[in-house]
Write a protein that holds these residues in place. Structure first.
Motif, PDB file in Angstrom:
ATOM      1  N   ALA A 126      -3.345  -1.483   3.762  1.00 26.94           N
ATOM      2  CA  ALA A 126      -2.445  -2.069   2.766  1.00 26.94           C
ATOM      3  C   ALA A 126      -2.936  -3.452   2.350  1.00 26.94           C
ATOM      4  CB  ALA A 126      -1.030  -2.149   3.333  1.00 26.94           C
ATOM      5  N   THR A 181       2.918  -5.023   0.419  1.00 27.18           N
ATOM      6  CA  THR A 181       3.498  -3.724   0.077  1.00 27.18           C
ATOM      7  C   THR A 181       4.115  -3.617  -1.317  1.00 27.18           C
ATOM      8  OG1 THR A 181       5.604  -4.352   1.112  1.00 27.18           O
ATOM      9  CG2 THR A 181       3.995  -3.190   2.491  1.00 27.18           C
ATOM     10  N   GLU A 207       2.168   1.827   0.321  1.00 25.73           N
ATOM     11  CA  GLU A 207       2.785   2.377   1.520  1.00 25.73           C
ATOM     12  C   GLU A 207       1.691   2.838   2.494  1.00 25.73           C
ATOM     13  OE1 GLU A 207       6.611   4.728   0.309  1.00 25.73           O
ATOM     14  OE2 GLU A 207       5.103   5.029  -1.247  1.00 25.73           O
ATOM     15  N   VAL A 213      -3.412   4.647   2.429  1.00 26.19           N
ATOM     16  CA  VAL A 213      -2.201   4.132   1.794  1.00 26.19           C
ATOM     17  C   VAL A 213      -1.880   5.010   0.591  1.00 26.19           C
ATOM     18  CG1 VAL A 213      -2.657   1.741   2.467  1.00 26.19           C
ATOM     19  CG2 VAL A 213      -3.406   2.549   0.231  1.00 26.19           C
TER      20      VAL A 213
END
Length: 265
Positions: A126, A181, A207, A213
Motif C-alpha cells: 500500500a 489507503t 486496500e 493491493v
C-alpha cells in the motif's frame, strides 16, 4: 478468466451488468426492484460477479453501492479482439450506435452522468502505491504529467506537463488524505469554460491484502457523457501503466492512452 466467463455465462448476471452499465452506484434494494428478484438470489449473483471482479462495491455511510468494473472485459478485448478485427468491429459498432440513436425518442430530461469506477490489482505494498500516486517524479513516468502537491487536506494540486512547457492541464484541491489507503481530490480540467462548471471528484482507495493491493478509482460528479467516455479510456490506460511500473520497475513500452480505436484504423 475462468471466473469471468463463468460469471458471464448466466443470463441473469449479464442482466445485472446491463443494469449497472445503465446506472452505476445502485444499492441491493434498487437492483432487486429493477429485476423483480428476491434479495437472496440477487446477492448470490452479485457474489459471483464480485469474485470475477466484474462488480465492485463502494461503501457510502451505511449503504453499499454497486458498480460495473470494466477491467476484466477490457482484458478480454485486448487479448482476443483488439489485435485482429478492431477496424471492422468499430465500423459495425458505429453503424449500430447510429441506428440506435435514430430510433430513440427525445427524452424529456437529460440523463444523469454515471459515476465511473475502475478496479485493478497490483503486486505491491500500500505504501508503494501511495508513493506512486503522490510523488511528482513517479507520476511523470506513468501518467505523462507530474502531480504536484504537498497532499495535505485543503492543499492545491496541479497536473503539470513534463514536456518542458510547465503547462498545467488539471488543477484541484485535496479533500482527504489518509496515507497509505485513501486519497480524495477535486479534478478541474475546464479552465476557461463558460459558464464555469463544478469540479469532479476522484477517490483513490488502496486496500492491501498480503502481497497485493486492490486499487479502486472512483470518479464522480462528471460534467457530461463526453467527459465520462473520455475518462473511461483514460483511467484504464493510466492504471495499467502504474501497475507495470510497480510490478516490473518500468512503464509500458508505449503510452497506453495513445491506443484509441482510431489508432487501429
Amino acid at each position: 478468466m475462468d471466473q469471468v466467463f463463468k460469471a458471464l455465462a448466466d443470463p441473469t448476471r449479464r442482466l445485472l451488468l446491463d443494469r449497472l452499465r445503465e446506472r452505476g452506484g445502485q444499492t441491493l434494494r434498487e437492483l432487486c426492484e429493477r429485476l423483480g428478484m428476491a434479495r437472496q438470489s440477487v446477492t448470490q449473483h452479485l457474489d459471483v460477479l464480485g469474485k470475477a471482479n466484474l462488480v465492485t462495491v463502494v461503501r457510502r455511510g451505511r449503504e453499499r453501492l454497486h458498480y460495473l468494473n470494466p477491467g476484466p472485459i477490457h482484458e478480454i478485448e485486448q487479448r482476443w479482439i483488439s489485435g485482429f478485427d478492431r477496424p471492422r468491429l468499430d465500423m459495425i459498432s458505429a453503424i449500430k450506435h447510429q441506428a440506435e440513436e435514430y430510433a430513440m425518442t427525445e427524452a424529456t430530461a437529460a440523463p444523469s452522468v454515471p459515476t465511473y469506477v475502475y478496479v485493478t490489482y497490483i503486486k505491491a505494498s500500500a505504501e508503494q502505491v501511495w508513493h506512486a500516486l503522490t510523488d511528482a517524479d513517479l507520476t511523470a513516468r506513468f501518467w505523462g504529467h507530474a502531480n504536484v502537491s504537498d497532499w495535505q487536506p485543503g492543499s492545491a494540486w496541479e497536473h503539470r506537463r513534463v514536456d518542458g512547457s510547465g503547462a498545467v492541464d488539471v488543477v484541484g484541491h485535496v479533500l482527504a488524505a489518509e496515507p497509505p489507503t485513501r486519497l480524495v481530490i477535486t479534478f478541474e480540467d475546464s479552465a476557461g469554460t463558460e459558464p464555469p462548471r463544478e469540479p469532479s471528484t476522484v477517490t483513490f482507495l488502496v486496500e492491501p491484502h498480503e502481497d497485493i493491493v486492490r486499487l479502486t478509482v472512483t470518479h464522480e460528479k462528471l460534467a457530461n457523457m463526453d467527459m465520462f467516455h473520455g475518462i473511461s479510456q483514460g483511467w484504464p490506460a493510466v492504471l495499467a501503466n502504474i501497475k507495470s511500473l510497480l510490478e516490473t520497475g518500468d512503464v509500458l513500452p508505449q503510452a497506453p492512452w495513445n491506443m484509441t480505436p482510431a489508432a487501429h484504423a
